[in-house]
Design a protein around this motif. Sequence first.
Motif, PDB file in Angstrom:
ATOM      1  N   GLN A  29       0.810  -1.223   0.000  1.00 36.93           N
ATOM      2  CA  GLN A  29       0.000   0.000   0.000  1.00 36.93           C
ATOM      3  C   GLN A  29       0.844   1.274   0.000  1.00 36.93           C
ATOM      4  O   GLN A  29       0.308   2.357  -0.222  1.00 36.93           O
ATOM      5  CB  GLN A  29      -0.978   0.041   1.185  1.00 36.93           C
ATOM      6  N   ASP A  85       1.099   3.895   3.799  1.00 30.31           N
ATOM      7  CA  ASP A  85      -0.113   3.133   3.541  1.00 30.31           C
ATOM      8  C   ASP A  85      -1.332   3.939   3.991  1.00 30.31           C
ATOM      9  O   ASP A  85      -1.203   5.028   4.545  1.00 30.31           O
ATOM     10  CB  ASP A  85      -0.067   1.766   4.232  1.00 30.31           C
ATOM     11  N   GLY A  86      -2.509   3.402   3.749  1.00 35.23           N
ATOM     12  CA  GLY A  86      -3.728   4.142   4.028  1.00 35.23           C
ATOM     13  C   GLY A  86      -3.917   4.520   5.481  1.00 35.23           C
ATOM     14  O   GLY A  86      -4.535   5.543   5.784  1.00 35.23           O
TER      15      GLY A  86
END
Length: 516
Positions: free
Chosen positions: A343, A392-393
Amino acid sequence: MKTKMLKLNYKKIIILLTFCLVFGAKNFIFAEEKNLILGGQKGWPEFSVSDSITFGKGRFGYKSVQLATNARKKTDNTDLLLDFEKASVKDSTQKYYTEKNDLLVIFNNSVMGHGCGLSRGRGNGIKLKGAPGTIFGTEGNTGSFAIEFWLKPSIAENGEIIFSWNSSRTINSYVMYQMILATFVDSHVEWDFKNIFDGYTDNKGEVVLKSYSTIVPDKWAHHVLMYNEETGLLEYKIDGHTEDLKYLTSSGHERGTIYQPVLGLPDSITICQSYTGSIDDFRILRYLAGDVASSKTESIQSLSGEKYDTYNVTGGRFETKPVMTVPGAVLRKIDVISSVPPQTDIRYYIRTGDNFFDWTDSYPEWKSVKPGEPIEQMSGKFFQIAADLFPDGDGRNTPSISEIKLTYFEPPLPLAPARVTAKAGDGYVDLFWEYSLDDTAAGYLVYYGTRSGEYIGTECIEGVSPVRAGNVNSIRLNGLKNGAIYYFTIATYSKLDSKIIGRFSDEVYARPGKAR
């Protein structure tokens, strides 16, 4: 007739194509492949732009570029904030002024943001005086509060002091000593409150909280001490886990009369007294009755969550300073050594040009490139590299770059002319040389000056150094001072690009003067 003309035209075309291929191949063969490495064993150069970027440990033990964790920002609840993001240690809220400071700021070894504080076990740490309206600059009820910081002790030795405040409070003409102290005791952190909570008389008014976990040296940990005036709960957490707690109530539980913290005469606080190790993002938060959480506030309940180690979800960016190669250098590809967890992402950009002094943020245009893939139509004397790094998110993981290798080709430098001679006259010098043997030579530049090896002359009528002579093998330089000695050297410029200039010829000198 037409058939013969067509055959002749075909022959001309074939001869022309053959010439172009041979000439192009010849120059390609003599072009030299070069590699420019950023990072790796050589380390990273200074960046011209560094936004939310720091250094960590990358592949093969190399220093890597990665996202910096979010440094604390002041909010409406912030009473004190030492973020160590600048070389000088100051309260970012400007509510506390520094009386004395022995802490140093070091960069690229922090846990939050770019910098952290370093205490070497000598001196008195940092001593701060609060202005009226701050917790320790005001006499009376503190309300809900939190003391939060990151700590990486070197030894965690008994008696080392993390935080201290000493004062007194007068009740019915009786002077009562007060103290708040956080120290290391047997590899644990111990908080000691003496006569702080109004009406609390157990243990002679003393309240002690001690960490359950053993403090590990050379490891960052997040510490937060919180008091909630609505419940009377005093709680100490490390890395989001409760270490100890006590209800300051008449029942010793959630119900009963709440003993509020009341401070006496305002006095200074001291942080990292006789402490050896690092500290980062030390802050004190205050929550007065009626505070409502908003975008500018932070609830005390939010501090009881997990440890703070997230990265800025918008990512970060770095840009190198322009790197000089030679005019006409052609960039072919980049290769990287990096770590890109799921991600996360890294995007690379390049721009090139011959003179970076007129560059702006948007000119020349940045071009997106992918590691390992061929790069087309990018050439110039200067290369500049940039990268955007994205977590990442959840903002929990960061990508990192350990090394960037640029592969480029330098065009062949034309050979210098040979047998340069100089003959002085009245206010002038005649220069003669043999043509360069290089078939890429287009012309010659004449450099002059009054010191050997320093060709920065300006008085010549033909122009300042270097004078563009063209494709000739002699030149007269006029307007020179009689009696002064001048030094000369000549370089060849290429027909491939006039900005491609070869090495200097042997230096010659002459002293203009009237004939005797």
